[in-house]
Design an enzyme around this catalytic site. Sequence first.
Site, short mmCIF file in Angstrom:
data_model
loop_
_atom_site.label_atom_id
_atom_site.label_comp_id
_atom_site.label_asym_id
_atom_site.label_seq_id
_atom_site.Cartn_x
_atom_site.Cartn_y
_atom_site.Cartn_z
N ARG A 39 3.57 2.17 -1.76
CA ARG A 39 3.04 1.06 -0.97
C ARG A 39 2.97 1.32 0.53
O ARG A 39 1.94 1.14 1.15
CB ARG A 39 3.89 -0.19 -1.23
N HIS A 85 -5.17 -1.25 -9.10
CA HIS A 85 -4.12 -1.80 -8.23
C HIS A 85 -3.75 -3.22 -8.68
O HIS A 85 -4.24 -4.21 -8.12
CB HIS A 85 -4.62 -1.81 -6.79
N TYR A 129 -17.35 -14.12 1.53
CA TYR A 129 -18.37 -14.17 2.57
C TYR A 129 -18.72 -12.79 3.14
O TYR A 129 -19.85 -12.55 3.56
CB TYR A 129 -17.92 -15.07 3.73
#
Length: 779
Positions: A39, A85, A129
């Site tokens: 990570r 993931h 968006y």
Amino acid sequence: MDDQQDITYQPDEPADSLTLARYAERAYLDYAVSVVKGRALPEVTDGQKPVQRRILFAMQQMGLRADSKPVKSARVVGEVLGKYHPHGDQSAYDALVRLAQDFSLRYPLIDGQGNFGSRDGDGAAAMRYTEARLTPIARLLLDEIDQGTVEFVANYDGSEEEPKVLPARLPMVLLNGASGIAVGMATEIPPHNLREVAAATVAMIRNPNITLAELLTLMPGPDYPGGGQIISPASDIAQIYEGGRGSLKVRARWTIEEMARGQWQMVVHELPPNTSAQKVLEEIEEITNPKIRAGKKALSTEQTQLKTTMLGVLDAVRDESGKDAPVRLVFEPKSKNIEQQEFIQTLLAHTSLESGAPINLVMIGKDGRPRQKGLAEILREWIAFRFETVTKRTRFQLTKVEDRIHILEGRMLVLLNIDEVIRIIRESDEPKPALIEAFNLSDRQAEDILEIRLRQLARLEAIKIEQELKKLRDEQAELDVLLKSETMMRRRIIKEIEQDAKQYSPEDKDPRRTLIQEERRAAAEVRVIDEPVTVVVSGKGWVRTRQGHGHDSQQFTFKAGDALYATFECRTVDTLLAFGTNGRVYSVAVASLPGGRGDGVPLTTLIELAPGTQIAHTFAGNAEQRMLMAASSGNGFLTKIGDMTSRQKGGKSFVTLEDGDVLLKPEALTDDATHAACVSGNGRLLLVAFEEIKVLSAGGRGVMLMELEDKEQLVQAIAVGAPGLIVSATGQRGGKVPPQTLRGKTLLPFVGKRARKGKAVEAKLKDVRIEAVRPEPAA
């Protein structure tokens, strides 16, 4: 379980149980490894964290190249979560957003369309968006991925395969840097200029023994996306890149705009990393309109002074940043007559216009282990990775070329015996084995001949096959030489790096953004009248000043139960030091101490003591005053007040103390002092010349001043010169022994080398204490 033999089972419990402590230890270790490797930390090979690597690979698989039409970010996030993931969608989108921000990354890897946030901390629009596709420079990471260059592993559920690393053609870990917090370690890698990194890499390939100094002439330091100026000296930069950790001082860049009638204004157009226009405006608002701190009834003296200083020079500040100027902060002075340098220094000293940029080069190496690395080691590991990658790519290409040659050789054989081939195919029930037997073909060649189209049997096709064969055999020979010759491999890698640098970082389009030029660090200067003053410190830590020198200490009054600790005759420009029991030294400007005939203030309110720490000693003097520092362990060193001074209220870690060590009273060295007089708990005395004692400007443990016996401690270490010593002690029956003065020849028996045991002052004396004889004042 692999490590069951190490598990201690509790009695009367099932054999497959384990203690809660063991379970917690294992679970936390698994979690720590997962965070570190899965990570938070980038790989030295491709410079990416797992989530970034998966995003880039998923976008490449989706066909989102730089010349393709972008798609909604939500589609990319869904692809990444579904295949590679299995974590939160917001964390994956945040990583995607950062890869697209040109103010976060020096070389963005994603071309984002829509609102992807701002340097002022504004968040990106929702993923439904915004749209995304890869940037051209992402090819440096992905172009060779289908050429057998890197290992693929199964994804989380085994349904897909993903690359362990990406076949980076340049050291991306240096180009874009990284920031992350793991368990027990963190990373803060700054970005660098692509052309400079390429030059340093090529130099190391040509000369593996190149020095760090030579590398830094090619790659002098970080190149932040927002520009700015690195003001740290070259020696500090070199030290950071050698050890892999440190902090650079970076300041904003500005211009002075002249206006009508002699007016002027300061316009900031570049900011240090992790600093935004919004942050600077908030800092100025906090300074000019301070709030009373929690637990206080009024503004502190420091807050009031800072407000007065800032309002004395600054009239207004505006943020005029926009499309035309990503950063444009305008500062208007109070008057056109204010000195420009004073105005600039005030802003730099009290805001983030000048700030520290931490560097911590922690990453996962080629061996899979997270570690802090220096610049040379980073480049060396990446070069080894690149050699492996190009070798695998060359073998892959050679295999493809040899396979194609094999096919074409079979076709040539067919064209030479076309009638026989047609006859065999027409008459044979099993044409494939018949062809193999008749023409000694391989299974692969026979299969190709059976699938060949009739149009490819024309005479013209034979000429094309011959031409292609010649070209492929030349390529085969070239690839063979490349694999067998380390020199040729080195030249190929250098050529590719130089081509990539020229393509993706042309000098006219990608200049260095961050200026590296040493400057003096801006300091908050408060103008203080230099005059004599006496600092009065009480036994309970109350501190105040009285004007002038020569005061009668008997006239000082204290709170009930308190008494005088010491007085220090110094000047208002000097510093009061407080020495903590933990070895930290705390600094307070003498000019900031309260004056008058009151009781003063507790010294603890002027500094920030660490929990469980108390003030052991205090001393006041000028920056050049030499001091002898010693601990009960027998160690000590020489230093100066200026070396111990810190701007931080939390002080400065200076004297290294082990458990049970006690910091002795710091001793000022007078002009006539020549030796350090050390007294042990058993009443031995040793005089050590100052030339034998190390000078440590950064503090530490020091050297052994006096050898001590088991469980014995050093009780005193003072400076002594020609006037001599006064020795006082307690007799065998507890009575006071008349003090004796040692000077001249009587001192010689006690002079010795450092780390010796010294000599007993007199047999059977206890609690031996010494003080230096002060020279008579001049008439």
